[in-house]
Design a protein around this motif. Structure first.
Motif, PDB file in Angstrom:
ATOM      1  N   ARG A  79      -6.265   5.283  10.674  1.00 39.19           N
ATOM      2  CA  ARG A  79      -5.769   5.669   9.347  1.00 39.19           C
ATOM      3  C   ARG A  79      -6.922   5.803   8.348  1.00 39.19           C
ATOM      4  N   GLU A  80      -7.879   4.896   8.409  1.00 40.86           N
ATOM      5  CA  GLU A  80      -9.044   5.006   7.532  1.00 40.86           C
ATOM      6  C   GLU A  80      -9.788   6.303   7.815  1.00 40.86           C
ATOM      7  N   ARG A  81      -9.883   6.667   9.081  1.00 37.32           N
ATOM      8  CA  ARG A  81     -10.569   7.912   9.449  1.00 37.32           C
ATOM      9  C   ARG A  81      -9.804   9.122   8.935  1.00 37.32           C
ATOM     10  N   GLU A  82      -8.467   9.102   9.060  1.00 39.50           N
ATOM     11  CA  GLU A  82      -7.652  10.202   8.542  1.00 39.50           C
ATOM     12  C   GLU A  82      -7.852  10.369   7.040  1.00 39.50           C
ATOM     13  N   VAL A  83      -7.807   9.257   6.328  1.00 42.28           N
ATOM     14  CA  VAL A  83      -7.966   9.291   4.875  1.00 42.28           C
ATOM     15  C   VAL A  83      -9.367   9.773   4.519  1.00 42.28           C
ATOM     16  N   LEU A  84     -10.393   9.230   5.173  1.00 40.97           N
ATOM     17  CA  LEU A  84     -11.765   9.629   4.894  1.00 40.97           C
ATOM     18  C   LEU A  84     -11.973  11.118   5.151  1.00 40.97           C
ATOM     19  N   ASP A  85     -11.464  11.612   6.272  1.00 42.27           N
ATOM     20  CA  ASP A  85     -11.598  13.036   6.586  1.00 42.27           C
ATOM     21  C   ASP A  85     -10.956  13.904   5.507  1.00 42.27           C
ATOM     22  N   ALA A  86      -9.780  13.501   5.059  1.00 40.12           N
ATOM     23  CA  ALA A  86      -9.076  14.280   4.033  1.00 40.12           C
ATOM     24  C   ALA A  86      -9.817  14.239   2.704  1.00 40.12           C
ATOM     25  N   ILE A  87     -10.316  13.075   2.335  1.00 41.11           N
ATOM     26  CA  ILE A  87     -11.060  12.943   1.078  1.00 41.11           C
ATOM     27  C   ILE A  87     -12.337  13.779   1.133  1.00 41.11           C
ATOM     28  N   LEU A  88     -13.033  13.718   2.247  1.00 40.55           N
ATOM     29  CA  LEU A  88     -14.268  14.488   2.390  1.00 40.55           C
ATOM     30  C   LEU A  88     -14.010  15.992   2.420  1.00 40.55           C
ATOM     31  N   ALA A  89     -12.793  16.373   2.808  1.00 40.51           N
ATOM     32  CA  ALA A  89     -12.420  17.788   2.809  1.00 40.51           C
ATOM     33  C   ALA A  89     -12.035  18.256   1.411  1.00 40.51           C
ATOM     34  N   GLY A  90     -11.995  17.312   0.462  1.00 41.18           N
ATOM     35  CA  GLY A  90     -11.739  17.699  -0.921  1.00 41.18           C
ATOM     36  C   GLY A  90     -10.341  17.388  -1.435  1.00 41.18           C
ATOM     37  N   SER A  91      -9.528  16.740  -0.638  1.00 41.75           N
ATOM     38  CA  SER A  91      -8.171  16.406  -1.075  1.00 41.75           C
ATOM     39  C   SER A  91      -8.201  15.224  -2.035  1.00 41.75           C
ATOM     40  N   SER A  92      -7.272  15.244  -2.970  1.00 37.27           N
ATOM     41  CA  SER A  92      -7.140  14.122  -3.891  1.00 37.27           C
ATOM     42  C   SER A  92      -6.361  12.998  -3.208  1.00 37.27           C
ATOM     43  N   ASN A  93      -6.394  11.826  -3.807  1.00 38.91           N
ATOM     44  CA  ASN A  93      -5.626  10.705  -3.271  1.00 38.91           C
ATOM     45  C   ASN A  93      -4.150  11.070  -3.172  1.00 38.91           C
ATOM     46  N   LYS A  94      -3.658  11.734  -4.195  1.00 37.32           N
ATOM     47  CA  LYS A  94      -2.242  12.113  -4.228  1.00 37.32           C
ATOM     48  C   LYS A  94      -1.915  13.088  -3.100  1.00 37.32           C
ATOM     49  N   GLN A  95      -2.777  14.040  -2.870  1.00 38.62           N
ATOM     50  CA  GLN A  95      -2.563  15.014  -1.794  1.00 38.62           C
ATOM     51  C   GLN A  95      -2.597  14.341  -0.425  1.00 38.62           C
ATOM     52  N   VAL A  96      -3.517  13.411  -0.251  1.00 36.26           N
ATOM     53  CA  VAL A  96      -3.613  12.698   1.014  1.00 36.26           C
ATOM     54  C   VAL A  96      -2.357  11.873   1.242  1.00 36.26           C
ATOM     55  N   ALA A  97      -1.901  11.202   0.190  1.00 37.04           N
ATOM     56  CA  ALA A  97      -0.691  10.384   0.298  1.00 37.04           C
ATOM     57  C   ALA A  97       0.492  11.240   0.721  1.00 37.04           C
ATOM     58  N   PHE A  98       0.649  12.389   0.098  1.00 44.50           N
ATOM     59  CA  PHE A  98       1.761  13.274   0.429  1.00 44.50           C
ATOM     60  C   PHE A  98       1.645  13.766   1.872  1.00 44.50           C
ATOM     61  N   ALA A  99       0.445  14.186   2.270  1.00 48.05           N
ATOM     62  CA  ALA A  99       0.240  14.731   3.616  1.00 48.05           C
ATOM     63  C   ALA A  99       0.489  13.683   4.706  1.00 48.05           C
ATOM     64  N   LEU A 100       0.124  12.433   4.422  1.00 48.93           N
ATOM     65  CA  LEU A 100       0.273  11.384   5.423  1.00 48.93           C
ATOM     66  C   LEU A 100       1.578  10.608   5.288  1.00 48.93           C
ATOM     67  N   GLY A 101       2.309  10.896   4.226  1.00 48.64           N
ATOM     68  CA  GLY A 101       3.584  10.223   4.026  1.00 48.64           C
ATOM     69  C   GLY A 101       3.436   8.750   3.677  1.00 48.64           C
ATOM     70  N   ILE A 102       2.403   8.438   2.911  1.00 46.71           N
ATOM     71  CA  ILE A 102       2.174   7.055   2.489  1.00 46.71           C
ATOM     72  C   ILE A 102       1.989   7.024   0.975  1.00 46.71           C
ATOM     73  N   ALA A 103       2.001   5.831   0.418  1.00 41.61           N
ATOM     74  CA  ALA A 103       1.840   5.675  -1.026  1.00 41.61           C
ATOM     75  C   ALA A 103       0.392   5.950  -1.436  1.00 41.61           C
ATOM     76  N   GLU A 104       0.222   6.441  -2.647  1.00 44.13           N
ATOM     77  CA  GLU A 104      -1.119   6.720  -3.156  1.00 44.13           C
ATOM     78  C   GLU A 104      -1.959   5.434  -3.206  1.00 44.13           C
ATOM     79  N   ARG A 105      -1.329   4.328  -3.535  1.00 42.19           N
ATOM     80  CA  ARG A 105      -2.028   3.040  -3.561  1.00 42.19           C
ATOM     81  C   ARG A 105      -2.571   2.696  -2.164  1.00 42.19           C
ATOM     82  N   THR A 106      -1.802   3.020  -1.133  1.00 41.15           N
ATOM     83  CA  THR A 106      -2.239   2.766   0.245  1.00 41.15           C
ATOM     84  C   THR A 106      -3.438   3.644   0.592  1.00 41.15           C
TER      85      THR A 106
END
Length: 78
Positions: free
Chosen positions: A38-65
Motif C-alpha cells: 500500500r505504501e508503494r501504491e501511494v508513493l507511485d501515485a504521488i510521484l506520478a503527480g496525483s494529489s492525496n485526494k485523488q489517490v484516496a479516491f483511486a484506492l478507495g481509502i480515506a485521504e487521512r490514510t
C-alpha cells in the motif's frame, strides 16, 4: 608516460563515480523493498503527480490514510 597516467587517473575517477551510482541505486532498491504494498501504491501515485485526494479516491481509502501511508513511505525512503 604522462598521457598514460592521465588516462589511468581518468579511468579510476570514472570507475569510482560509477560504483557510487550503483551503490546509490542498490540503496534505493533496498529502501523500496521495505515499503508495504500500500505504501508503494501511494508513493507511485504521488510521484506520478496525483494529489492525496485523488489517490484516496483511486484506492478507495480515506485521504487521512493516504497521508499516513505517504508519510511512512517518505520516511522509509529518506
Amino acid at each position: 608516460e604522462e598521457r598514460l597516467l592521465e588516462a589511468l587517473d581518468s579511468a579510476l575517477r570514472l570507475d569510482a563515480s560509477r560504483r557510487h551510482e550503483e551503490e546509490e541505486l542498490r540503496d534505493d532498491r533496498d529502501r523500496l523493498a521495505t515499503l508495504s504494498s500500500r505504501e508503494r501504491e501511494v508513493l507511485d501515485a504521488i510521484l506520478a503527480g496525483s494529489s492525496n485526494k485523488q489517490v484516496a479516491f483511486a484506492l478507495g481509502i480515506a485521504e487521512r490514510t493516504v497521508k499516513l501511508h505517504r508519510s511512512r513511505a517518505f520516511a522509509k525512503m529518506g
